[in-house]
Design a protein around this motif. Structure first.
Motif, PDB file in Angstrom:
ATOM      1  N   ASN A 107       0.834  -1.204   0.000  1.00  0.00           N
ATOM      2  CA  ASN A 107       0.000   0.000   0.000  1.00  0.00           C
ATOM      3  C   ASN A 107       0.866   1.251   0.000  1.00  0.00           C
ATOM      4  OD1 ASN A 107       0.791   0.697   2.695  1.00  0.00           O
ATOM      5  ND2 ASN A 107      -0.788  -0.645   3.521  1.00  0.00           N
ATOM      6  N   ALA A 108       0.181   2.384  -0.160  1.00  0.00           N
ATOM      7  CA  ALA A 108       0.812   3.685   0.008  1.00  0.00           C
ATOM      8  C   ALA A 108       0.342   4.210   1.359  1.00  0.00           C
ATOM      9  CB  ALA A 108       0.370   4.629  -1.102  1.00  0.00           C
ATOM     10  N   SER A 109       1.226   4.849   2.093  1.00  0.00           N
ATOM     11  CA  SER A 109       0.800   5.341   3.402  1.00  0.00           C
ATOM     12  C   SER A 109       1.417   6.699   3.697  1.00  0.00           C
ATOM     13  CB  SER A 109       1.202   4.349   4.499  1.00  0.00           C
ATOM     14  OG  SER A 109       2.614   4.261   4.567  1.00  0.00           O
ATOM     15  N   GLY A 110       0.851   7.351   4.690  1.00  0.00           N
ATOM     16  CA  GLY A 110       1.435   8.584   5.203  1.00  0.00           C
ATOM     17  C   GLY A 110       2.301   8.229   6.405  1.00  0.00           C
ATOM     18  N   GLY A 111       3.477   8.797   6.489  1.00  0.00           N
ATOM     19  CA  GLY A 111       4.373   8.486   7.603  1.00  0.00           C
ATOM     20  C   GLY A 111       4.027   9.317   8.831  1.00  0.00           C
ATOM     21  N   GLN A 186     -11.135  11.328   2.569  1.00  0.00           N
ATOM     22  CA  GLN A 186     -10.409  12.524   3.020  1.00  0.00           C
ATOM     23  C   GLN A 186      -9.128  12.091   3.733  1.00  0.00           C
ATOM     24  OE1 GLN A 186     -13.065  11.264   4.439  1.00  0.00           O
ATOM     25  NE2 GLN A 186     -12.623  11.047   6.609  1.00  0.00           N
ATOM     26  N   PHE A 187      -8.063  12.843   3.533  1.00  0.00           N
ATOM     27  CA  PHE A 187      -6.875  12.598   4.336  1.00  0.00           C
ATOM     28  C   PHE A 187      -7.195  13.004   5.767  1.00  0.00           C
ATOM     29  CE2 PHE A 187      -4.747  13.134   0.121  1.00  0.00           C
ATOM     30  CZ  PHE A 187      -4.210  11.862   0.057  1.00  0.00           C
ATOM     31  N   GLU A 188      -6.353  12.614   6.686  1.00  0.00           N
ATOM     32  CA  GLU A 188      -6.605  12.871   8.100  1.00  0.00           C
ATOM     33  C   GLU A 188      -6.360  14.347   8.425  1.00  0.00           C
ATOM     34  OE1 GLU A 188      -4.326  10.627   6.852  1.00  0.00           O
ATOM     35  OE2 GLU A 188      -5.921   9.118   6.758  1.00  0.00           O
ATOM     36  N   THR A 189      -6.867  14.762   9.568  1.00  0.00           N
ATOM     37  CA  THR A 189      -6.548  16.111  10.048  1.00  0.00           C
ATOM     38  C   THR A 189      -5.252  16.020  10.863  1.00  0.00           C
ATOM     39  OG1 THR A 189      -7.745  15.799  12.121  1.00  0.00           O
ATOM     40  CG2 THR A 189      -9.010  16.711  10.259  1.00  0.00           C
ATOM     41  N   MET A 203       2.339   4.730  10.751  1.00  0.00           N
ATOM     42  CA  MET A 203       1.904   5.178   9.418  1.00  0.00           C
ATOM     43  C   MET A 203       0.397   5.056   9.338  1.00  0.00           C
ATOM     44  SD  MET A 203       3.988   2.105   7.882  1.00  0.00           S
ATOM     45  CE  MET A 203       3.880   0.538   8.720  1.00  0.00           C
ATOM     46  N   VAL A 204      -0.160   5.694   8.320  1.00  0.00           N
ATOM     47  CA  VAL A 204      -1.621   5.724   8.203  1.00  0.00           C
ATOM     48  C   VAL A 204      -2.012   5.533   6.743  1.00  0.00           C
ATOM     49  CG1 VAL A 204      -1.614   8.272   8.032  1.00  0.00           C
ATOM     50  CG2 VAL A 204      -3.711   7.100   8.716  1.00  0.00           C
ATOM     51  N   GLY A 205      -3.127   4.825   6.538  1.00  0.00           N
ATOM     52  CA  GLY A 205      -3.603   4.615   5.175  1.00  0.00           C
ATOM     53  C   GLY A 205      -5.061   4.192   5.150  1.00  0.00           C
ATOM     54  N   MET A 206      -5.571   4.004   3.934  1.00  0.00           N
ATOM     55  CA  MET A 206      -7.013   3.769   3.754  1.00  0.00           C
ATOM     56  C   MET A 206      -7.316   2.377   3.206  1.00  0.00           C
ATOM     57  SD  MET A 206      -7.833   7.367   1.862  1.00  0.00           S
ATOM     58  CE  MET A 206      -7.071   8.903   2.403  1.00  0.00           C
ATOM     59  N   SER A 207      -6.414   1.440   3.410  1.00  0.00           N
ATOM     60  CA  SER A 207      -6.649   0.120   2.800  1.00  0.00           C
ATOM     61  C   SER A 207      -6.046  -0.981   3.658  1.00  0.00           C
ATOM     62  CB  SER A 207      -6.008   0.073   1.409  1.00  0.00           C
ATOM     63  OG  SER A 207      -4.594   0.112   1.530  1.00  0.00           O
ATOM     64  N   VAL A 228       5.818   4.510   2.095  1.00  0.00           N
ATOM     65  CA  VAL A 228       5.502   5.818   2.704  1.00  0.00           C
ATOM     66  C   VAL A 228       5.639   6.873   1.612  1.00  0.00           C
ATOM     67  CG1 VAL A 228       6.211   7.516   4.437  1.00  0.00           C
ATOM     68  CG2 VAL A 228       6.324   5.075   4.965  1.00  0.00           C
ATOM     69  N   THR A 229       4.524   7.455   1.231  1.00  0.00           N
ATOM     70  CA  THR A 229       4.566   8.388   0.093  1.00  0.00           C
ATOM     71  C   THR A 229       4.659   9.836   0.538  1.00  0.00           C
ATOM     72  OG1 THR A 229       2.170   8.342   0.056  1.00  0.00           O
ATOM     73  CG2 THR A 229       3.310   6.879  -1.477  1.00  0.00           C
ATOM     74  N   ASN A 230       4.307  10.100   1.779  1.00  0.00           N
ATOM     75  CA  ASN A 230       4.308  11.484   2.278  1.00  0.00           C
ATOM     76  C   ASN A 230       4.359  11.433   3.792  1.00  0.00           C
ATOM     77  OD1 ASN A 230       1.396  10.402   1.684  1.00  0.00           O
ATOM     78  ND2 ASN A 230       1.133  11.856   3.350  1.00  0.00           N
ATOM     79  N   MET A 231       4.786  12.514   4.403  1.00  0.00           N
ATOM     80  CA  MET A 231       4.626  12.602   5.851  1.00  0.00           C
ATOM     81  C   MET A 231       3.170  12.992   6.083  1.00  0.00           C
ATOM     82  SD  MET A 231       7.378  11.398   6.741  1.00  0.00           S
ATOM     83  CE  MET A 231       7.267  11.416   8.540  1.00  0.00           C
ATOM     84  N   ALA A 232       2.569  12.426   7.129  1.00  0.00           N
ATOM     85  CA  ALA A 232       1.127  12.586   7.346  1.00  0.00           C
ATOM     86  C   ALA A 232       0.770  14.052   7.642  1.00  0.00           C
ATOM     87  CB  ALA A 232       0.692  11.678   8.490  1.00  0.00           C
ATOM     88  N   ALA A 233      -0.526  14.328   7.605  1.00  0.00           N
ATOM     89  CA  ALA A 233      -1.034  15.700   7.708  1.00  0.00           C
ATOM     90  C   ALA A 233      -0.472  16.443   8.923  1.00  0.00           C
ATOM     91  CB  ALA A 233      -2.551  15.685   7.781  1.00  0.00           C
ATOM     92  N   GLY A 239      -0.018  21.206   2.278  1.00  0.00           N
ATOM     93  CA  GLY A 239      -1.090  20.216   2.411  1.00  0.00           C
ATOM     94  C   GLY A 239      -0.768  18.933   1.677  1.00  0.00           C
ATOM     95  N   LEU A 240      -1.747  18.027   1.690  1.00  0.00           N
ATOM     96  CA  LEU A 240      -1.583  16.736   1.016  1.00  0.00           C
ATOM     97  C   LEU A 240      -2.444  16.698  -0.229  1.00  0.00           C
ATOM     98  CD1 LEU A 240      -1.904  14.177   3.941  1.00  0.00           C
ATOM     99  CD2 LEU A 240       0.136  15.235   2.990  1.00  0.00           C
ATOM    100  N   ASN A 241      -1.955  16.057  -1.241  1.00  0.00           N
ATOM    101  CA  ASN A 241      -2.829  15.769  -2.386  1.00  0.00           C
ATOM    102  C   ASN A 241      -2.303  14.545  -3.115  1.00  0.00           C
ATOM    103  OD1 ASN A 241      -0.886  16.539  -4.438  1.00  0.00           O
ATOM    104  ND2 ASN A 241      -1.219  18.626  -3.713  1.00  0.00           N
ATOM    105  N   VAL A 244       1.233  14.638  -4.824  1.00  0.00           N
ATOM    106  CA  VAL A 244       2.406  14.464  -3.955  1.00  0.00           C
ATOM    107  C   VAL A 244       2.667  12.970  -3.798  1.00  0.00           C
ATOM    108  CG1 VAL A 244       3.213  14.768  -1.569  1.00  0.00           C
ATOM    109  CG2 VAL A 244       1.948  16.595  -2.688  1.00  0.00           C
ATOM    110  N   ILE A 245       1.569  12.248  -3.600  1.00  0.00           N
ATOM    111  CA  ILE A 245       1.681  10.811  -3.380  1.00  0.00           C
ATOM    112  C   ILE A 245       2.224  10.124  -4.629  1.00  0.00           C
ATOM    113  CG2 ILE A 245       0.265   8.760  -3.001  1.00  0.00           C
ATOM    114  CD1 ILE A 245      -1.314  10.442  -1.030  1.00  0.00           C
ATOM    115  N   ASP A 246       1.718  10.525  -5.794  1.00  0.00           N
ATOM    116  CA  ASP A 246       2.185   9.916  -7.045  1.00  0.00           C
ATOM    117  C   ASP A 246       3.688  10.091  -7.193  1.00  0.00           C
ATOM    118  OD1 ASP A 246      -0.231   9.053  -7.773  1.00  0.00           O
ATOM    119  OD2 ASP A 246      -0.651  10.648  -9.211  1.00  0.00           O
TER     120      ASP A 246
HETATM  121  N1  HPA Z   1      -3.161   9.297   4.745  1.00  0.00           N
HETATM  122  C1  HPA Z   1      -3.969   8.284   4.358  1.00  0.00           C
HETATM  123  N2  HPA Z   1      -3.713   7.511   3.322  1.00  0.00           N
HETATM  124  C2  HPA Z   1      -2.587   7.764   2.630  1.00  0.00           C
HETATM  125  C3  HPA Z   1      -1.705   8.800   2.972  1.00  0.00           C
HETATM  126  C4  HPA Z   1      -2.015   9.604   4.107  1.00  0.00           C
HETATM  127  O1  HPA Z   1      -1.291  10.548   4.470  1.00  0.00           O
HETATM  128  N3  HPA Z   1      -0.682   8.754   2.081  1.00  0.00           N
HETATM  129  C5  HPA Z   1      -0.940   7.737   1.230  1.00  0.00           C
HETATM  130  N4  HPA Z   1      -2.090   7.126   1.560  1.00  0.00           N
END
Ligand code: HPA
Length: 267
Positions: A107-111, A186-189, A203-207, A228-233, A239-241, A244-246
């Motif tokens: 998966n892809a996740s936020g660190g 939605q990404f997390e707050t 890390m955090v993700g949606m799957s 880990v595609t990005n540091m979390a919110a 911001g996140l979009n 950035v993840i791609d």
């Molecule tokens: N949050 C949730 N899911 C994600 C994130 C994130 O920051 N990055 C990639 N998937």
């Protein structure tokens, strides 16, 4: 339903793979060195839902990765797409019915852990699930597994070690971390991320988590690889979009490709 799906697939593949791989957001290309023997789009498989999220091809591939028979889901289903939790479990149960014993989920996740950097791959050692609904809510299919089952070693310690060793062989150092599942889309707050950090998430993700629960229920060994595609919110300015993840995935992709090839050989 999973039996119907398995019968449909069985007629269209010539191998009997014991290893299943689920490829997450943007990671579809990590098997582009695979020798594909059969390709079936999810839309054709009874009970399978289409993958609508960007970066998810929505195809099941059978073939050889580095000489090893594998069954690959190129793209997955998410709860945020509007699917029921049990729809997300179905492909995993189908793989089990086809004889898959080991599931590799990516998966892809936020660190959240500050020692992580975008593009890094982390081995999932455990997870935290906040929403209440289980993919196994409802009547239990005894032929798959017991009503109540142990999640103590959901992420096989043996596979964690094997993956660390595989990483070492190809010069990739792999940390381990706890993955928190949030429903999205939605990404997390920033406040949610602070909460997750305090509660022990790295890390955090949606799957992934619904699939892992279904896999453990039917007795599979699970290995989780998180890019880990990005540091979390709130952890970095800006911001996140999805863009950035791609971009980070482009960096992580090559690593994931190498690692998967090495890991399947050792499973
Ligand atoms: N949050 C949730 N899911 C994600 C994130 C994130 O920051 N990055 C990639 N998937």
């Amino acid at each position: 339903m999973y039996q119907k799906a398995a019968n449909y697939i069985k007629k269209r593949i010539n191998s009997a793979p014991r290893i299943g791989i689920i490829l997450g957001t943007g990671l579809g290309a990590s098997v582009d060195t695979m020798k594909v023997e059969a390709e079936i789009s999810y839309g054709k498989i009874p009970g399978f839902r289409a993958s609508t999220a960007p970066g998810h091809a929505g195809r099941l591939l059978a073939g050889k990765l580095n000489g090893v028979d594998v069954l690959v889901m190129q793209g997955r289903m998410h709860y945020y797409e509007g699917y029921a939790m049990k729809d997300i479990a179905l492909p995993v149960q189908t793989m089990a019915a086809l004889g898959v014993e080991t599931l590799v989920v990516t998966n892809a996740s936020g660190g959240i852990n500050e020692s992580y950097a975008p593009g890094e791959i982390v081995l999932i050692s455990d997870h935290i699930k906040f929403d209440l609904e289980s993919p196994l809510r409802g009547e239990n299919r005894e032929e798959l597994g017991n009503r109540f089952f142990d999640m103590t070693k959901a992420y096989s310690p043996e596979l964690l070690e094997l993956a660390s060793d595989a990483g070492e062989r190809i010069g990739i150092s792999l940390k381990q971390g706890v993955y928190a599942y949030m429903g999205g889309p939605q990404f997390e707050t920033p406040a949610e991320i602070r909460m997750l950090g305090i509660l022990g998430a790295d890390m955090v993700g949606m799957s992934t988590v619904p699939e892992v629960i279904a896999a453990v229920h039917c007795g599979m060994r699970v290995l989780g690889l998180s890019c880990v595609t990005n540091m979390a919110a709130g952890m970095e300015n800006g911001g996140l979009n999805h863009a950035v993840i791609d971009q980070a995935e482009i960096n992580g992709k090559e690593r994931m490709r190498k690692l998967l090839r090495e890991v399947v050989k050792a499973l």
